[in-house]
Design an enzyme around this catalytic site. Structure first.
Site, PDB file in Angstrom:
ATOM      1  N   GLU A  68      39.265  50.678  40.763  1.00 64.84           N
ATOM      2  CA  GLU A  68      38.973  49.736  39.669  1.00 64.84           C
ATOM      3  C   GLU A  68      37.767  48.878  40.091  1.00 64.84           C
ATOM      4  O   GLU A  68      37.637  48.545  41.274  1.00 64.84           O
ATOM      5  CB  GLU A  68      40.198  48.818  39.491  1.00 64.84           C
ATOM      6  CG  GLU A  68      40.024  47.660  38.526  1.00 64.84           C
ATOM      7  CD  GLU A  68      41.187  46.639  38.594  1.00 64.84           C
ATOM      8  OE1 GLU A  68      41.766  46.441  39.695  1.00 64.84           O
ATOM      9  OE2 GLU A  68      41.501  46.047  37.550  1.00 64.84           O
ATOM     10  N   ASN A  86      37.525  45.580  31.172  1.00 71.28           N
ATOM     11  CA  ASN A  86      37.743  46.192  32.483  1.00 71.28           C
ATOM     12  C   ASN A  86      37.982  47.676  32.190  1.00 71.28           C
ATOM     13  O   ASN A  86      39.027  48.053  31.676  1.00 71.28           O
ATOM     14  CB  ASN A  86      38.965  45.533  33.142  1.00 71.28           C
ATOM     15  CG  ASN A  86      39.156  45.992  34.579  1.00 71.28           C
ATOM     16  OD1 ASN A  86      38.630  47.014  34.984  1.00 71.28           O
ATOM     17  ND2 ASN A  86      39.948  45.226  35.327  1.00 71.28           N
ATOM     18  N   LYS A 113      41.205  48.536  30.068  1.00 72.21           N
ATOM     19  CA  LYS A 113      42.479  48.041  30.598  1.00 72.21           C
ATOM     20  C   LYS A 113      43.254  47.216  29.569  1.00 72.21           C
ATOM     21  O   LYS A 113      42.718  46.238  29.011  1.00 72.21           O
ATOM     22  CB  LYS A 113      42.209  47.205  31.855  1.00 72.21           C
ATOM     23  CG  LYS A 113      43.436  46.772  32.641  1.00 72.21           C
ATOM     24  CD  LYS A 113      42.982  46.120  33.943  1.00 72.21           C
ATOM     25  CE  LYS A 113      44.104  45.642  34.816  1.00 72.21           C
ATOM     26  NZ  LYS A 113      43.600  45.039  36.068  1.00 72.21           N
ATOM     27  N   GLU A 168      41.276  37.616  35.331  1.00 64.37           N
ATOM     28  CA  GLU A 168      41.044  38.752  34.411  1.00 64.37           C
ATOM     29  C   GLU A 168      41.246  38.342  32.960  1.00 64.37           C
ATOM     30  O   GLU A 168      40.560  38.800  32.071  1.00 64.37           O
ATOM     31  CB  GLU A 168      41.963  39.921  34.762  1.00 64.37           C
ATOM     32  CG  GLU A 168      41.531  40.643  36.020  1.00 64.37           C
ATOM     33  CD  GLU A 168      42.226  41.976  36.175  1.00 64.37           C
ATOM     34  OE1 GLU A 168      42.077  42.839  35.306  1.00 64.37           O
ATOM     35  OE2 GLU A 168      42.935  42.143  37.182  1.00 64.37           O
ATOM     36  N   CYS A 201      44.965  49.703  37.434  1.00 63.41           N
ATOM     37  CA  CYS A 201      45.659  48.707  38.260  1.00 63.41           C
ATOM     38  C   CYS A 201      46.992  48.209  37.713  1.00 63.41           C
ATOM     39  O   CYS A 201      47.997  48.874  37.805  1.00 63.41           O
ATOM     40  CB  CYS A 201      44.727  47.544  38.583  1.00 63.41           C
ATOM     41  SG  CYS A 201      45.386  46.571  39.954  1.00 63.41           S
ATOM     42  N   ASN A 247      42.819  47.055  42.444  1.00 65.76           N
ATOM     43  CA  ASN A 247      42.463  46.019  43.437  1.00 65.76           C
ATOM     44  C   ASN A 247      43.666  45.097  43.479  1.00 65.76           C
ATOM     45  O   ASN A 247      43.886  44.338  42.525  1.00 65.76           O
ATOM     46  CB  ASN A 247      41.300  45.147  42.956  1.00 65.76           C
ATOM     47  CG  ASN A 247      39.935  45.791  43.010  1.00 65.76           C
ATOM     48  OD1 ASN A 247      39.170  45.581  43.938  1.00 65.76           O
ATOM     49  ND2 ASN A 247      39.623  46.557  41.987  1.00 65.76           N
TER      50      ASN A 247
HETATM   51  N1  CDV Z   1      43.694  44.069  39.479  1.00 62.77           N
HETATM   52  C1  CDV Z   1      45.005  43.936  39.155  1.00 62.77           C
HETATM   53  O1  CDV Z   1      45.406  44.240  38.044  1.00 62.77           O
HETATM   54  N2  CDV Z   1      45.822  43.406  40.095  1.00 62.77           N
HETATM   55  C2  CDV Z   1      47.205  43.129  39.884  1.00 62.77           C
HETATM   56  C3  CDV Z   1      47.677  41.988  40.748  1.00 62.77           C
HETATM   57  C4  CDV Z   1      47.173  40.706  40.301  1.00 62.77           C
HETATM   58  C5  CDV Z   1      49.181  41.876  40.780  1.00 62.77           C
HETATM   59  C6  CDV Z   1      48.090  44.338  40.184  1.00 62.77           C
HETATM   60  O2  CDV Z   1      48.987  44.611  39.370  1.00 62.77           O
HETATM   61  O3  CDV Z   1      47.953  44.952  41.239  1.00 62.77           O
END
Ligand code: CDV
Length: 317
Positions: A47, A110, A127, A146, A174, A199
């Site tokens: 990501e 994103n 996203k 975000e 993510c 991430n």
């Molecule tokens: N980049 C993300 O979406 N990170 C989230 C963190 C904040 C919990 C994740 O679900 O990994």
């Protein structure tokens, strides 16, 4: 005829604020070359792979924020990656911050794209599940903005046919991996493989929990969703300490049985690979998770009708 696709997760180590997009692309190209030399046909990058994980920084100057975004894809910096992919006949997934205009309004997403082995973009995803907060939390060691910097994705969860093997490929980003709805919507389109970049900070800024439990929840989510939909999942991290802020690695290639086929051992640039047998998912999708035979959507209405949990009123005062 057996259907196999050799795939790679190209985990990236830290990208600091001062690092250029061109230097990140150079690192990705080195891993794509290594994957191609090992016979891989598909490489999954993280990501927001071109920059540091900028939602950790509080910024108010829009021009400063927009430095992290791409107004076109391929962008001048990423074009060499697309050209190399075409030369090596390797497809890839890439996460980045997208700046665009829709109905006369500037939008920021994103985003991830799937590129085929001819270097052309075949699919785009924005996203949906954006974690974090909107306002500055001065007491937190870092931010997770975000919800401030991105709009909620508006393309839904789609799948695309890719490669000579005609793989039904899905993608998400993510935090989406923690939501069963993400994968079930793709599962209902017969998904066979899902590409996913992430991430994830090693520390939780909202409540105390040990880092090992955060990795456990990541693996639990990916493994459970792979099994419950009979799909391969290639989950790729950006990891390590970016300007001192830690993010765990634990990139994994998970089989449709829910088993881990390959896992990264470092928090740095690291390529993990596996020759994925696409028939493995078929037996799961034809038996225990044969949706057509066993699903009862008439009992699932609340899932689309209700957002938050509403428990019944308490019986005791
Ligand atoms: N980049 C993300 O979406 N990170 C989230 C963190 C904040 C919990 C994740 O679900 O990994």
């Amino acid at each position: 005829m057996s259907r196999h696709l050799k795939v790679a997760a190209a985990q990236l180590g830290p990208i600091h604020l001062a690092d250029s997009k061109a230097s990140a692309v150079k690192r990705m190209m080195a891993m794509l070359r290594e994957a191609a030399a090992s016979g891989c046909k598909f490489v999954v990058f993280p990501e927001l792979a071109l920059t540091t994980f900028f939602p950790r920084w509080w910024m108010t100057d829009q021009a400063e924020i927009d430095r992290f975004f791409e107004a076109q894809m391929p962008s001048p910096e990423t074009l060499p990656l697309f050209e190399l992919a075409r030369e090596k006949k390797v497809g890839f997934y890439l996460g980045y911050a997208e700046l665009t205009e829709e109905e006369g309004k500037v939008r920021r997403f994103n985003t991830s794209i799937l590129a085929g082995p001819d270097g052309r973009i075949v699919g785009k995803y924005r996203k949906v599940h954006l974690p974090g907060h909107v306002d500055h939390i001065p007491t937190a060691p870092f931010q997770h903005l975000e919800k401030r910097y991105f709009d909620v994705g508006n393309l839904g969860f789609n799948v695309w046919r890719m490669f000579d093997e005609d793989v039904v490929m899905g993608q998400c980003i993510c935090n989406d991996r923690r939501w069963p709805e993400t994968f079930r919507v793709m599962g209902l389109q017969g998904v066979e493989m899902v590409a996913l970049g992430y991430n994830t900070p090693t520390d939780n800024i909202y409540f105390q929990e040990p880092p090992y439990r955060r990795v456990f929840h990541h693996l639990l989510s990916v493994q459970a969703n792979a099994y419950q939909n009979g799909t391969w999942i290639i989950a790729t991290a950006k990891a390590g300490k970016e300007d001192g802020f830690g993010m765990y690695g634990a990139s994994v290639i998970v089989a449709p049985t829910g088993e881990i086929a390959a896992q990264a051992m470092s928090e740095d640039d690291e390529l993990i690979m596996f020759d994925a047998d696409l028939s493995m998912g078929e037996s799961i999708r034809q038996n225990v998770f044969n949706f057509a035979k066993h699903r009862r959507p008439e009992h699932y209405k609340l899932i689309t009708e209700r957002v938050g949990a509403e428990p019944p009123p308490p019986t005791r005062k």
